[in-house]
Design a protein around this motif. Structure first.
Motif, PDB file in Angstrom:
ATOM      1  N   ALA A 145      12.053  -5.535 -21.675  1.00  9.50           N
ATOM      2  CA  ALA A 145      10.802  -5.222 -22.371  1.00  9.50           C
ATOM      3  C   ALA A 145       9.564  -5.653 -21.606  1.00  9.50           C
ATOM      4  N   GLN A 146       9.679  -5.831 -20.301  1.00  8.42           N
ATOM      5  CA  GLN A 146       8.489  -6.142 -19.528  1.00  8.42           C
ATOM      6  C   GLN A 146       8.241  -5.043 -18.518  1.00  8.42           C
ATOM      7  N   THR A 147       7.014  -4.967 -18.038  1.00  9.33           N
ATOM      8  CA  THR A 147       6.629  -3.959 -17.051  1.00  9.33           C
ATOM      9  C   THR A 147       6.614  -4.603 -15.669  1.00  9.33           C
ATOM     10  N   ILE A 148       7.288  -3.960 -14.730  1.00 11.60           N
ATOM     11  CA  ILE A 148       7.352  -4.452 -13.357  1.00 11.60           C
ATOM     12  C   ILE A 148       6.534  -3.526 -12.463  1.00 11.60           C
ATOM     13  N   ARG A 149       5.541  -4.084 -11.826  1.00 11.59           N
ATOM     14  CA  ARG A 149       4.717  -3.296 -10.907  1.00 11.59           C
ATOM     15  C   ARG A 149       5.430  -3.106  -9.577  1.00 11.59           C
ATOM     16  N   ILE A 150       5.408  -1.876  -9.084  1.00  3.77           N
ATOM     17  CA  ILE A 150       5.864  -1.576  -7.718  1.00  3.77           C
ATOM     18  C   ILE A 150       4.715  -0.829  -7.049  1.00  3.77           C
ATOM     19  N   ALA A 151       3.930  -1.538  -6.263  1.00  2.73           N
ATOM     20  CA  ALA A 151       2.728  -0.966  -5.635  1.00  2.73           C
ATOM     21  C   ALA A 151       3.006  -0.724  -4.156  1.00  2.73           C
ATOM     22  N   ILE A 152       2.860   0.531  -3.737  1.00  2.00           N
ATOM     23  CA  ILE A 152       3.264   0.936  -2.388  1.00  2.00           C
ATOM     24  C   ILE A 152       2.070   1.517  -1.635  1.00  2.00           C
ATOM     25  N   GLY A 153       1.797   0.967  -0.468  1.00  2.00           N
ATOM     26  CA  GLY A 153       0.754   1.486   0.395  1.00  2.00           C
ATOM     27  C   GLY A 153       1.351   2.440   1.417  1.00  2.00           C
ATOM     28  N   THR A 154       0.815   3.643   1.487  1.00  2.00           N
ATOM     29  CA  THR A 154       1.338   4.664   2.391  1.00  2.00           C
ATOM     30  C   THR A 154       0.293   5.049   3.431  1.00  2.00           C
ATOM     31  N   GLN A 155       0.740   5.797   4.433  1.00  2.00           N
ATOM     32  CA  GLN A 155      -0.155   6.439   5.403  1.00  2.00           C
ATOM     33  C   GLN A 155       0.276   7.905   5.505  1.00  2.00           C
ATOM     34  N   ASP A 156      -0.253   8.738   4.626  1.00  5.05           N
ATOM     35  CA  ASP A 156       0.195  10.127   4.558  1.00  5.05           C
ATOM     36  C   ASP A 156      -0.072  10.889   5.848  1.00  5.05           C
ATOM     37  N   SER A 157      -1.226  10.675   6.465  1.00  2.00           N
ATOM     38  CA  SER A 157      -1.552  11.428   7.669  1.00  2.00           C
ATOM     39  C   SER A 157      -0.790  10.919   8.887  1.00  2.00           C
ATOM     40  N   THR A 158      -0.262   9.709   8.812  1.00  6.93           N
ATOM     41  CA  THR A 158       0.619   9.200   9.868  1.00  6.93           C
ATOM     42  C   THR A 158       2.017   9.685   9.519  1.00  6.93           C
ATOM     43  N   ILE A 159       2.338  10.891  10.009  1.00  2.00           N
ATOM     44  CA  ILE A 159       3.456  11.656   9.450  1.00  2.00           C
ATOM     45  C   ILE A 159       4.822  11.036   9.672  1.00  2.00           C
ATOM     46  N   ASN A 160       4.969  10.110  10.636  1.00  2.00           N
ATOM     47  CA  ASN A 160       6.295   9.517  10.779  1.00  2.00           C
ATOM     48  C   ASN A 160       6.540   8.423   9.747  1.00  2.00           C
ATOM     49  N   CYS A 161       5.574   8.217   8.832  1.00  3.16           N
ATOM     50  CA  CYS A 161       5.796   7.359   7.664  1.00  3.16           C
ATOM     51  C   CYS A 161       6.274   8.169   6.457  1.00  3.16           C
ATOM     52  N   ALA A 162       6.428   9.481   6.623  1.00  7.00           N
ATOM     53  CA  ALA A 162       6.671  10.371   5.476  1.00  7.00           C
ATOM     54  C   ALA A 162       7.892   9.971   4.664  1.00  7.00           C
ATOM     55  N   ALA A 163       8.984   9.611   5.335  1.00  8.05           N
ATOM     56  CA  ALA A 163      10.208   9.285   4.603  1.00  8.05           C
ATOM     57  C   ALA A 163      10.083   7.991   3.810  1.00  8.05           C
ATOM     58  N   GLY A 164       9.064   7.184   4.118  1.00 10.00           N
ATOM     59  CA  GLY A 164       8.876   5.937   3.392  1.00 10.00           C
ATOM     60  C   GLY A 164       7.726   5.976   2.416  1.00 10.00           C
ATOM     61  N   GLY A 165       7.098   7.130   2.259  1.00  7.91           N
ATOM     62  CA  GLY A 165       5.942   7.205   1.370  1.00  7.91           C
ATOM     63  C   GLY A 165       5.757   8.567   0.747  1.00  7.91           C
ATOM     64  N   LEU A 166       5.115   9.457   1.484  1.00  6.44           N
ATOM     65  CA  LEU A 166       4.726  10.756   0.954  1.00  6.44           C
ATOM     66  C   LEU A 166       5.888  11.482   0.275  1.00  6.44           C
ATOM     67  N   MET A 167       7.020  11.583   0.939  1.00  8.49           N
ATOM     68  CA  MET A 167       8.140  12.337   0.361  1.00  8.49           C
ATOM     69  C   MET A 167       8.739  11.645  -0.853  1.00  8.49           C
ATOM     70  N   ILE A 168       8.828  10.316  -0.797  1.00  3.88           N
ATOM     71  CA  ILE A 168       9.353   9.585  -1.955  1.00  3.88           C
ATOM     72  C   ILE A 168       8.458   9.828  -3.165  1.00  3.88           C
ATOM     73  N   ARG A 169       7.140   9.763  -2.936  1.00  2.00           N
ATOM     74  CA  ARG A 169       6.180   9.961  -4.025  1.00  2.00           C
ATOM     75  C   ARG A 169       6.229  11.389  -4.552  1.00  2.00           C
ATOM     76  N   GLU A 170       6.151  12.369  -3.656  1.00  2.00           N
ATOM     77  CA  GLU A 170       6.062  13.769  -4.067  1.00  2.00           C
ATOM     78  C   GLU A 170       7.337  14.277  -4.721  1.00  2.00           C
ATOM     79  N   LEU A 171       8.486  13.747  -4.308  1.00  2.00           N
ATOM     80  CA  LEU A 171       9.765  14.213  -4.844  1.00  2.00           C
ATOM     81  C   LEU A 171      10.320  13.306  -5.936  1.00  2.00           C
ATOM     82  N   GLY A 172       9.611  12.223  -6.257  1.00  2.00           N
ATOM     83  CA  GLY A 172      10.055  11.317  -7.310  1.00  2.00           C
ATOM     84  C   GLY A 172      11.374  10.627  -6.996  1.00  2.00           C
ATOM     85  N   LEU A 173      11.602  10.311  -5.727  1.00  2.00           N
ATOM     86  CA  LEU A 173      12.896   9.760  -5.331  1.00  2.00           C
ATOM     87  C   LEU A 173      13.099   8.310  -5.748  1.00  2.00           C
TER      88      LEU A 173
END
Length: 467
Positions: free
Chosen positions: A20-48
């Motif tokens: 019954a508690q809320t756990i924050r998961i705050a993630i900083g991404t670099q969308d334009s730095t495209i080799n970070c995509a698998a660790g940010g943009l794609m996870i976010r956009e696809l709800g993985l």
């Protein structure tokens, strides 16, 4: 077992139930730095991430507050991590080392938990000059102004490249701070002689037609990568959530491998980086290799970055690499996904190309000669057994009124993937083409092996004449 160790660690620190508690998961991404995509943009956009978050045991009934924030470089991302506003952050080796130093200075700790994409040779970082500049190599830049995003992995590459020339970075060149969003217009206006940058800006500026790449990070032979850091306190309290994030990363990586064109399109839609440039990195035989394991070369890249920070007086003490780099979580994620971490750790191969020649239909076996063409409107990239064959097909496509999105070839010396319209070529007797990043490299090859040095316009004209 690691799972038992992580679970014990979580129970020791996180004794209160997550019910019954809320756990924050705050993630900083670099969308334009495209080799970070698998660790940010794609996870976010696809709800993985949601797919892997636990909802049993101590996490039964817990709500997850997943927060995403995009950055254009690692330094401001680090500022927010140190301020306690982020739990995860994706960045390169150089700013990642700075992240660790900044946390130590604040009495806290961050952990470098995985690699996302990189090159053990150093490809990804690059130096570009205005398209019509007479500069052909780094040696031509002595006494001139070079801009670079300070405290970036490209900054570290530039300093190493200058040292390799035997130059003093304080007197032999004028290095100024400039982010990529400013550097583009500065190059077009001729306000700087050159600009050094990280993924994907050297190639992106090339593809936009106002810059020309004259140095690739592989020439410095300095390994480089982007990866993920996590707050140590968060990882100790919620180790299962760190593993969940990395499992999402592994799935994103697998999707990129299986459908590079489809997800290059997604990355373009979100980040604005041309899909043709994204494919240069994430497609088969890409400029960098997506690799989530801690290869010795990437560990060394972090150590080198720390030494460079000392040189720049950005750090007065080092980091303990053995504790700063923590591979426990990525190993556990591999295991949970049914993957062999040690096998991946030993694998240095680029993303493989398994394709048939678009003309003959025969399997392509000589990957040093392969070329590819992405036709506008086509869902998959065409592959050809040779550059000369690909260029002949480009001529036919244009005659038929079809737009070509991008053409790729492999460098004959280094093997790195190139945008074909920015490469230099040696046309051997009989018409066979050998591609190179730099004119000097092509000239040296022609002098020893024979052939004529040509630019893309020259070999394209020859392909039309040969039809």
């Amino acid at each position: 077992m690691l799972r038992t160790t992580l679970a014990s660690l979580a129970l020791a620190v996180f004794a209160v139930s997550a019910h019954a508690q809320t756990i924050r998961i705050a993630i900083g991404t670099q969308d334009s730095t495209i080799n970070c995509a698998a660790g940010g943009l794609m996870i976010r956009e696809l709800g993985l991430l949601q797919k892997y978050l636990p909802h049993d045991g101590q996490y039964k009934g817990a709500d997850y507050d997943i927060q995403w924030k995009n950055f254009t470089s690692g330094a401001p991302l680090t500022n927010e991590m140190v301020a306690g506003k982020l739990d995860f952050g994706a960045m390169a080796d150089f700013p990642g080392a700075l992240n660790g130093v900044a946390h130590e200075a604040g009495g806290r700790h961050s952990l470098f938990i995985n690699v996302l994409s990189g090159s053990v040779q150093g490809s990804g970082n690059g130096i570009v000059v205005p398209k019509d500049s007479p500069v052909q190599s780094l040696a031509d830049l002595k006494g001139q102004t070079i801009s670079v995003p300070f405290a970036s992995t490209a900054h570290g590459m530039l300093l190493r490249a200058i040292a390799a020339q035997g130059w003093d970075p304080q007197t032999d060149v004028n290095i100024i701070a400039q982010p990529p969003e400013v550097a583009g217009s500065a190059l077009e206006a001729g306000k700087v002689a050159a600009h050094a940058d990280f993924v994907p800006f050297a190639e992106l500026f090339e593809s936009k037609g106002f810059a020309r790449k004259i140095f690739d990070g592989s020439q410095a032979n300095a390994p480089t990568f982007h990866g993920t850091l996590v707050e140590e306190d968060f990882a100790k309290q919620y180790p299962e959530l760190v593993v969940a994030y990395l499992r999402a990363t592994l799935e994103a990586n697998q999707l990129l491998a299986e459908h590079p064109e489809q997800y290059s399109e997604l990355i373009e839609k979100v980040s604005g980086v041309d899909a043709g440039v994204v494919y240069l990195y994430h497609g088969p035989l890409g400029l960098q290799t997506r690799d989530l394991t801690w290869k010795p070369e990437y560990r060394q890249a972090v150590a080198t970055a720390i030494d460079t920070l000392k040189l720049l007086k950005k750090a007065d003490r080092g980091l303990n690499i053995d504790t700063f780099i923590d591979d426990r979580y990525i190993r556990e994620a591999f295991k949970a996904q049914g993957l062999d971490y040690d096998a991946a750790l030993a694998n240095y191969a680029p993303q493989p190309l398994k394709a048939n020649d678009a003309v003959s239909g025969q399997p392509i076996t000589d990957l040093k000669r392969v070329a590819q063409v992405w036709v506008q409107g086509e869902p998959t990239v065409r592959s050809y057994a040779s550059a000369e064959e690909a260029l002949a097909q480009v001529a036919s496509l244009k005659q038929a009124g079809k737009a070509v999105r991008a053409v790729y070839t492999q460098a004959s010396d280094s093997g790195i993937k190139l945008l074909a319209n920015q490469a230099w070529y040696v046309q051997a007797q009989g018409g066979q083409l050998h591609a190179f990043l730099l004119k000097d490299q092509a000239t040296a090859f022609a002098q020893t092996q024979g052939g004529t040095v040509k630019d893309y316009a020259g070999v394209s004209a020859a392909a039309v004449a040969a039809r």
